[in-house]
Scaffold this active site. Sequence first.
Site, PDB file in Angstrom:
ATOM      1  N   ALA A  16       0.841  -1.208   0.000  1.00  0.00           N
ATOM      2  CA  ALA A  16       0.000   0.000   0.000  1.00  0.00           C
ATOM      3  C   ALA A  16       0.871   1.251   0.000  1.00  0.00           C
ATOM      4  O   ALA A  16       0.660   2.182  -0.786  1.00  0.00           O
ATOM      5  CB  ALA A  16      -0.931  -0.005   1.209  1.00  0.00           C
ATOM      6  N   LYS A  35       8.454   2.301  10.152  1.00  0.00           N
ATOM      7  CA  LYS A  35       9.013   2.151  11.505  1.00  0.00           C
ATOM      8  C   LYS A  35      10.232   1.236  11.566  1.00  0.00           C
ATOM      9  O   LYS A  35      10.964   1.253  12.541  1.00  0.00           O
ATOM     10  CB  LYS A  35       7.936   1.680  12.471  1.00  0.00           C
ATOM     11  CG  LYS A  35       7.444   0.267  12.280  1.00  0.00           C
ATOM     12  CD  LYS A  35       6.425  -0.065  13.363  1.00  0.00           C
ATOM     13  CE  LYS A  35       5.811  -1.424  13.147  1.00  0.00           C
ATOM     14  NZ  LYS A  35       4.846  -1.762  14.202  1.00  0.00           N
ATOM     15  N   THR A  43       3.293  -7.485   3.500  1.00  0.00           N
ATOM     16  CA  THR A  43       3.097  -7.858   2.095  1.00  0.00           C
ATOM     17  C   THR A  43       3.958  -9.038   1.685  1.00  0.00           C
ATOM     18  O   THR A  43       3.513  -9.951   1.004  1.00  0.00           O
ATOM     19  CB  THR A  43       3.444  -6.663   1.180  1.00  0.00           C
ATOM     20  OG1 THR A  43       2.606  -5.581   1.509  1.00  0.00           O
ATOM     21  CG2 THR A  43       3.280  -7.029  -0.286  1.00  0.00           C
ATOM     22  N   TYR A  45       4.904 -11.586   3.009  1.00  0.00           N
ATOM     23  CA  TYR A  45       4.514 -12.928   3.448  1.00  0.00           C
ATOM     24  C   TYR A  45       3.269 -13.437   2.721  1.00  0.00           C
ATOM     25  O   TYR A  45       2.839 -14.564   2.931  1.00  0.00           O
ATOM     26  CB  TYR A  45       4.278 -12.932   4.961  1.00  0.00           C
ATOM     27  CG  TYR A  45       5.534 -12.526   5.703  1.00  0.00           C
ATOM     28  CD1 TYR A  45       6.515 -13.474   6.014  1.00  0.00           C
ATOM     29  CD2 TYR A  45       5.777 -11.193   6.021  1.00  0.00           C
ATOM     30  CE1 TYR A  45       7.685 -13.092   6.652  1.00  0.00           C
ATOM     31  CE2 TYR A  45       6.947 -10.803   6.658  1.00  0.00           C
ATOM     32  CZ  TYR A  45       7.898 -11.756   6.968  1.00  0.00           C
ATOM     33  OH  TYR A  45       9.060 -11.383   7.581  1.00  0.00           O
ATOM     34  N   ALA A  46       2.659 -12.564   1.873  1.00  0.00           N
ATOM     35  CA  ALA A  46       1.461 -12.988   1.145  1.00  0.00           C
ATOM     36  C   ALA A  46       1.861 -14.061   0.133  1.00  0.00           C
ATOM     37  O   ALA A  46       2.741 -13.846  -0.697  1.00  0.00           O
ATOM     38  CB  ALA A  46       0.818 -11.799   0.448  1.00  0.00           C
ATOM     39  N   GLU A 113      -8.987 -20.248  -5.231  1.00  0.00           N
ATOM     40  CA  GLU A 113      -8.955 -20.263  -3.764  1.00  0.00           C
ATOM     41  C   GLU A 113     -10.388 -20.339  -3.271  1.00  0.00           C
ATOM     42  O   GLU A 113     -11.341 -20.114  -4.035  1.00  0.00           O
ATOM     43  CB  GLU A 113      -8.240 -19.026  -3.213  1.00  0.00           C
ATOM     44  CG  GLU A 113      -6.719 -19.116  -3.380  1.00  0.00           C
ATOM     45  CD  GLU A 113      -5.949 -17.936  -2.831  1.00  0.00           C
ATOM     46  OE1 GLU A 113      -6.583 -16.940  -2.441  1.00  0.00           O
ATOM     47  OE2 GLU A 113      -4.720 -18.010  -2.808  1.00  0.00           O
ATOM     48  N   ASP A 209      -0.583   0.016  14.461  1.00  0.00           N
ATOM     49  CA  ASP A 209      -0.204   1.403  14.799  1.00  0.00           C
ATOM     50  C   ASP A 209      -1.123   2.424  14.135  1.00  0.00           C
ATOM     51  O   ASP A 209      -1.506   3.427  14.741  1.00  0.00           O
ATOM     52  CB  ASP A 209       1.248   1.689  14.364  1.00  0.00           C
ATOM     53  CG  ASP A 209       2.214   0.650  14.896  1.00  0.00           C
ATOM     54  OD1 ASP A 209       2.072   0.254  16.061  1.00  0.00           O
ATOM     55  OD2 ASP A 209       3.110   0.226  14.135  1.00  0.00           O
ATOM     56  N   HIS A 230      -6.828 -17.420   9.531  1.00  0.00           N
ATOM     57  CA  HIS A 230      -6.527 -18.295   8.383  1.00  0.00           C
ATOM     58  C   HIS A 230      -6.619 -19.735   8.856  1.00  0.00           C
ATOM     59  O   HIS A 230      -6.082 -20.077   9.910  1.00  0.00           O
ATOM     60  CB  HIS A 230      -5.128 -17.987   7.839  1.00  0.00           C
ATOM     61  CG  HIS A 230      -4.915 -18.521   6.464  1.00  0.00           C
ATOM     62  ND1 HIS A 230      -4.781 -19.863   6.210  1.00  0.00           N
ATOM     63  CD2 HIS A 230      -4.844 -17.902   5.265  1.00  0.00           C
ATOM     64  CE1 HIS A 230      -4.619 -20.038   4.896  1.00  0.00           C
ATOM     65  NE2 HIS A 230      -4.663 -18.865   4.299  1.00  0.00           N
ATOM     66  N   ARG A 276     -13.324 -18.888   4.397  1.00  0.00           N
ATOM     67  CA  ARG A 276     -12.317 -19.095   5.439  1.00  0.00           C
ATOM     68  C   ARG A 276     -12.880 -19.244   6.843  1.00  0.00           C
ATOM     69  O   ARG A 276     -12.389 -20.039   7.636  1.00  0.00           O
ATOM     70  CB  ARG A 276     -11.410 -17.877   5.445  1.00  0.00           C
ATOM     71  CG  ARG A 276     -10.064 -18.187   4.947  1.00  0.00           C
ATOM     72  CD  ARG A 276      -9.223 -16.969   4.875  1.00  0.00           C
ATOM     73  NE  ARG A 276      -8.436 -17.137   3.671  1.00  0.00           N
ATOM     74  CZ  ARG A 276      -7.536 -16.291   3.262  1.00  0.00           C
ATOM     75  NH1 ARG A 276      -7.308 -15.193   3.942  1.00  0.00           N
ATOM     76  NH2 ARG A 276      -6.849 -16.537   2.175  1.00  0.00           N
ATOM     77  N   HIS A 337      -4.905 -13.675  10.938  1.00  0.00           N
ATOM     78  CA  HIS A 337      -4.299 -13.445   9.624  1.00  0.00           C
ATOM     79  C   HIS A 337      -4.569 -12.054   9.079  1.00  0.00           C
ATOM     80  O   HIS A 337      -3.680 -11.434   8.490  1.00  0.00           O
ATOM     81  CB  HIS A 337      -4.845 -14.505   8.659  1.00  0.00           C
ATOM     82  CG  HIS A 337      -4.274 -14.465   7.287  1.00  0.00           C
ATOM     83  ND1 HIS A 337      -2.933 -14.661   7.039  1.00  0.00           N
ATOM     84  CD2 HIS A 337      -4.860 -14.258   6.071  1.00  0.00           C
ATOM     85  CE1 HIS A 337      -2.720 -14.569   5.727  1.00  0.00           C
ATOM     86  NE2 HIS A 337      -3.867 -14.312   5.120  1.00  0.00           N
ATOM     87  N   ARG A 372     -13.311 -11.510   4.603  1.00  0.00           N
ATOM     88  CA  ARG A 372     -12.662 -11.184   3.322  1.00  0.00           C
ATOM     89  C   ARG A 372     -12.550 -12.415   2.419  1.00  0.00           C
ATOM     90  O   ARG A 372     -12.167 -13.498   2.871  1.00  0.00           O
ATOM     91  CB  ARG A 372     -11.263 -10.633   3.601  1.00  0.00           C
ATOM     92  CG  ARG A 372     -10.459 -10.308   2.372  1.00  0.00           C
ATOM     93  CD  ARG A 372      -9.125  -9.726   2.765  1.00  0.00           C
ATOM     94  NE  ARG A 372      -8.322 -10.673   3.496  1.00  0.00           N
ATOM     95  CZ  ARG A 372      -7.404 -11.457   2.952  1.00  0.00           C
ATOM     96  NH1 ARG A 372      -7.153 -11.418   1.664  1.00  0.00           N
ATOM     97  NH2 ARG A 372      -6.711 -12.291   3.699  1.00  0.00           N
ATOM     98  N   SER A 377      -7.271  -8.758  -0.850  1.00  0.00           N
ATOM     99  CA  SER A 377      -6.633  -7.649  -0.117  1.00  0.00           C
ATOM    100  C   SER A 377      -5.567  -6.936  -0.941  1.00  0.00           C
ATOM    101  O   SER A 377      -5.511  -5.701  -0.943  1.00  0.00           O
ATOM    102  CB  SER A 377      -6.051  -8.136   1.198  1.00  0.00           C
ATOM    103  OG  SER A 377      -5.368  -9.338   1.007  1.00  0.00           O
TER     104      SER A 377
HETATM  105  C1  SIN Z   1      -3.104 -17.363   1.336  1.00  0.00           C
HETATM  106  O1  SIN Z   1      -2.215 -17.565   0.526  1.00  0.00           O
HETATM  107  O2  SIN Z   1      -3.825 -18.249   1.767  1.00  0.00           O
HETATM  108  C2  SIN Z   1      -3.325 -15.983   1.820  1.00  0.00           C
HETATM  109  C3  SIN Z   1      -3.984 -15.193   0.792  1.00  0.00           C
HETATM  110  C4  SIN Z   1      -4.856 -14.178   1.441  1.00  0.00           C
HETATM  111  O3  SIN Z   1      -4.806 -13.988   2.644  1.00  0.00           O
HETATM  112  O4  SIN Z   1      -5.666 -13.582   0.722  1.00  0.00           O
END
Ligand code: SIN
Length: 516
Positions: A16, A35, A43, A45-46, A113, A209, A230, A276, A337, A372, A377
């Site tokens: 973002a 920070k 991001t 880790y997505a 997904e 924050d 998750h 989810r 998550h 979501r 996202s």
């Molecule tokens: C995932 O890979 O399961 C996460 C993707 C997400 O949170 O939209």
Amino acid sequence: MANKEFDFIIIGSGIAGLYTALLAKEAGSVLILTKGSLDECNTKYAQGGIAAPIGHGDSAELHFKDTMAAGAGLCDPEAVRILTEEASDRITDLIDLGVPFDTQFGEVALTREAAHSLPRILHAGGDATGERIEVTLSRAVHDSKNITIMEHSLATDIIVRDGIAKGVTAFDSRIGSLENYISSSIILSTGGAGRLFKLTTNPDVATGDGIAIAYKAGADITDMEFCQFHPTAIRLPGIPPFLISEAVRGEGGTLRNVEGHHFMPDYTPDAELAPRDIVARSIVAEMRKTGSERVFLDVTHLPRKTITNRFPTIYRFCLDRGLDISKGLIPVAPASHYMMGGVRTNAYGETNIAGLFACGEVACTGVHGANRLASNSLMEVLVFSKRIIDRAKGETPKPVKSSTSESRHTLIKRSTSGIDTPLRLAMLQSLLWDNAGIVRSKEKLEEAALVLAAWHNTLGTPTDRPYYELCNMVLGGRLLIEAALIREESRGAHFRTDFPEPSSEWEKHIVFRNED
Ligand code: SIN
């Protein structure tokens, strides 16, 4: 620092922050306050990817319907329309910036997904989508002359005069001092607050924050009770709850309990591809039934090459810990998550404070509702960053009008005499996990509300980054718990044993504003 005045101040350096900075630099000078170091963000880790209705047979209309269905009655249809109609153009922008999406037969490869009607998820590096996007964008930011980056600068306050945002105060954690930066366009992109919970897929920086400083400044904070857990994070002693992407189930992975039973069809006909919140609650029920702390994700029936090509990060992470997932089951359990709630914005990312915008997980644009849809996202970030900068360039920001479907609150003062639980990060995270996690009740929420209020009353003046973060987490935790207490129903990711059904009375948003 010679220059402390900028056309845009962007707080945060995930997708973002970086994407907004790249758009804003075309219109003026940009300061990024972050920070930690530039690449410390959620991001990267997505894994799964980024949703866009670009495949054969897909359409913005179908993506709209899936997003609205997952959101359990609380999505803002206007925001979802915008998301799904502008998604394809934003993918083109990312490709133009050089994001190396995976391809198959010469076309962008798409995976499926949960709760998507068809394959719609773009990915890069197999399961390294976030990391590839972050690297591409940070390179472009570093190459830009109009962008100043202040690392190790934690925003502590938004400076507001007469209801208009004028600047940001930031704590420089290398020298321990506060600095003021001036701008008429301030964009919060600080990410979420997954670290509020003991078990989370989020990195250490996700301490909420932006939500805390926006609340202190008088911004509306909404939907805080909706935290997404998750379903599948690794659950092994001594190993952090590393994310096992939803795309693993999308490619055919199945869930088994400790006795080997494939249990998801017992709960819902959609089985592993249900939304989810349903999969996470089914796993919790199964763990309780079998007296175990985990279930298993099984991909052993998939060709080894599919596993190593599509999920190289997961494969390697597990192999390094002695588990070859092409041969053995992956021990998993839910973990916090994503925050659906946050700083309330309109369709241009504007908050109720003129000049203050919010984008990404810190924001609540209304696209996610109570739950979501996977991989929406990252797309939300792109779509609303663009709209924020278009707006900031074009017109004087106007405050958001209040909608009628809301229930307004300020944080109540609670009598906390006799509670002297010492405030420690681990205690706060355990309290939120045990009392405000996947399954909630009035009794447990009230217990946590009192402890958090007691901590809130005793907070001192921060003099280092960890204490600033802890104060922000106490405030964020209070907003979450109080909202969860107020919402006397179950909807999407918010489930209460004392009110297990949705209620038509609660088809509205809970909004907090600091009236001090
Ligand atoms: C995932 O890979 O399961 C996460 C993707 C997400 O949170 O939209």
